[in-house]
Enzyme design. Sequence first.
Site, PDB file in Angstrom:
ATOM      1  N   ASP A  72       0.857  -1.182   0.000  1.00 45.77           N
ATOM      2  CA  ASP A  72       0.000   0.000   0.000  1.00 45.77           C
ATOM      3  C   ASP A  72       0.896   1.235   0.000  1.00 45.77           C
ATOM      4  O   ASP A  72       0.775   2.126   0.849  1.00 45.77           O
ATOM      5  CB  ASP A  72      -0.937  -0.023   1.220  1.00 45.77           C
ATOM      6  N   GLN A 180      -3.502  -4.838   6.711  1.00 53.12           N
ATOM      7  CA  GLN A 180      -3.281  -3.685   7.589  1.00 53.12           C
ATOM      8  C   GLN A 180      -4.230  -3.729   8.790  1.00 53.12           C
ATOM      9  O   GLN A 180      -5.253  -3.032   8.818  1.00 53.12           O
ATOM     10  CB  GLN A 180      -3.502  -2.379   6.814  1.00 53.12           C
ATOM     11  N   ARG A 210       2.298  14.366   9.445  1.00 50.75           N
ATOM     12  CA  ARG A 210       0.971  14.220   8.847  1.00 50.75           C
ATOM     13  C   ARG A 210       0.415  12.934   9.449  1.00 50.75           C
ATOM     14  O   ARG A 210       0.976  11.861   9.264  1.00 50.75           O
ATOM     15  CB  ARG A 210       1.074  14.065   7.325  1.00 50.75           C
ATOM     16  N   ASP A 212      -1.843  10.082   9.434  1.00 54.30           N
ATOM     17  CA  ASP A 212      -2.666   9.355   8.467  1.00 54.30           C
ATOM     18  C   ASP A 212      -3.977   8.903   9.121  1.00 54.30           C
ATOM     19  O   ASP A 212      -3.982   8.447  10.265  1.00 54.30           O
ATOM     20  CB  ASP A 212      -1.854   8.128   8.009  1.00 54.30           C
ATOM     21  N   GLU A 253      -4.947  14.073   8.385  1.00 55.11           N
ATOM     22  CA  GLU A 253      -5.542  13.644   7.119  1.00 55.11           C
ATOM     23  C   GLU A 253      -6.829  12.907   7.426  1.00 55.11           C
ATOM     24  O   GLU A 253      -6.848  11.976   8.238  1.00 55.11           O
ATOM     25  CB  GLU A 253      -4.591  12.709   6.365  1.00 55.11           C
ATOM     26  N   ASP A 318      -3.575   9.805  -3.787  1.00 51.66           N
ATOM     27  CA  ASP A 318      -4.430   8.627  -3.983  1.00 51.66           C
ATOM     28  C   ASP A 318      -5.309   8.860  -5.215  1.00 51.66           C
ATOM     29  O   ASP A 318      -4.904   9.541  -6.129  1.00 51.66           O
ATOM     30  CB  ASP A 318      -5.270   8.394  -2.729  1.00 51.66           C
TER      31      ASP A 318
END
Length: 531
Positions: A72, A180, A210, A212, A253, A318
């Site tokens: 990923d 994950q 950042r 996630d 985010e 993305d």
Amino acid sequence: MPSTRERTPDNSARWATDPGALVYGLDLSRFADSDGDGFGDLPGAMARLEHVASLGVTWIWLLPFYPSERRDNGYDVDDHLAVDPRFGDLDDLREFLAKARDLGMRVLIDAVPHHTSDRHPWFLAACEDTDGRAGKFFVWSDDDSTEPGDHPMFPGEEESVWAFDERAGRYYHHQFYSFQPDINATDPDVFEEIVQLLTFWLGVGVDGFRIDAALLLVQGKGRPDTDVDDGVFFDRLRARLREIRPDVALIAEASEPPEAMAALIENDRFDAVIDFSLNNATFLALARERAQPIVDALSRLDQNIPADSRLNFMRNADELDLSLLSDEERREVFAAFAGDDDALIYGRGIRRGWAPMLQPAQRVRMTLSLLHALPGVPLLQAGQELGQGDDLAVEGRGAARTTMQWDDSDGGGFTAAAVSPLTLGAQVDGPFGFRTVNASAQEDDPGSLLSLARDLARVRREAHAAAAGWTTVEVEDRAVLALRRDGLLTLHNLSSREASAEIGAGRVALLADGWATGTLAPYGFAWLRTA
Ligand code: BGC
């Protein structure tokens, strides 16, 4: 514009205070390869930092560089406390940080506390003893029944949020891929581990993070008592990190409406949120060739999140995620920009890259200017300053993840390897490939996108075009977005026809493309100052 939510005055990260603040997302694997293994690395990126600084960048955001199988794009972290050896080591990172600082840039790194990879030692230990201390780091269930609203983030790629682990004999929760497993944020030991790993990176010298999937981290995970109070969690996190580094910057985010995101910047919890709502509205406005969706989105945002706490982007790393639009609005954007069904993904987004999606070239230029003009701090992903392309033959979100196109040599100046697994086929021979689109060709061309990116940065810096303080100005032509701050006025024609913009006399153009007093050419734009 007045905001209903005021920031506390101790915003010590001075997140958006540099005139013309600008963030640059940099995926080390795709930026510059110094050792010819076809994979970018820290020494390679270091040698190209002057290019980054030349864009007026004040913050670099390094995408995940941790040891990972990169199923990923590196968000499947095997070890939170190390650098993937393909990128270099901790000393390389320290050198990179020092050079960035010398060039006037601070560095955020991606922190991924929401999940680990299924190879992470925490998960391996947890599988052995799901009820013990290690097991509490994850979310377990004896069945895979799902709560309403608890659905996988990548529909079509994952069927369920539960996966069975043979060793554990139980199901674990995963919002993203089944490799994950989600972290259980309610566990005090988990909180402590998150503090420790962020503390480690502050010690290495990074300036902030950042975070996630910030909201998903604290939200419930399909079983009772799996959610934590986001205020309490993030306030404590912030306080602990400030003990180490009083000016640490924290960026969240999450793709949610402004009202949901507002909680993240209350009490100075986060310095800023990456805002998807203005991005969605911008694409709707571009599809309709009308400024109104942007005007409406700005007013909603201003009531919830101060502009200097917002990060804007045109196209992130993305898919172009349009989930904040209504079904009907999303269909309009799909019809305008997706081309065919192959460009669609997850029922909510478009896989195409910015430049190919927004052709003609003049619209790409206008949207680059628009990104710099929208209230908030702009975020560019590496390569966007050149107008790099995409490759829909590549599956999923990888279609728009390109390696940097530095020049027209074999490998595009990104790598000396005969073949790089990361360079997309269309980069070699497509219309947006490195033979035609590259930094070297654009370097000294005043009409290039790269020159425009630099000009925009210069104008914003010189005019002290801060993130906040902008108001929308009513203009008669509905295709024109007009924004004013002090003596500065920006005009953007979102349409493919000529537009009128009567703004009165006495203004000089600091930067303009397709502007003759009172008229904007198709996709024309102008940055004007009171004479
Ligand atoms: C990243 C994605 C990633 C996901 C799960 C997002 O914030 O942008 O690339 O797949 O998190 O880690």
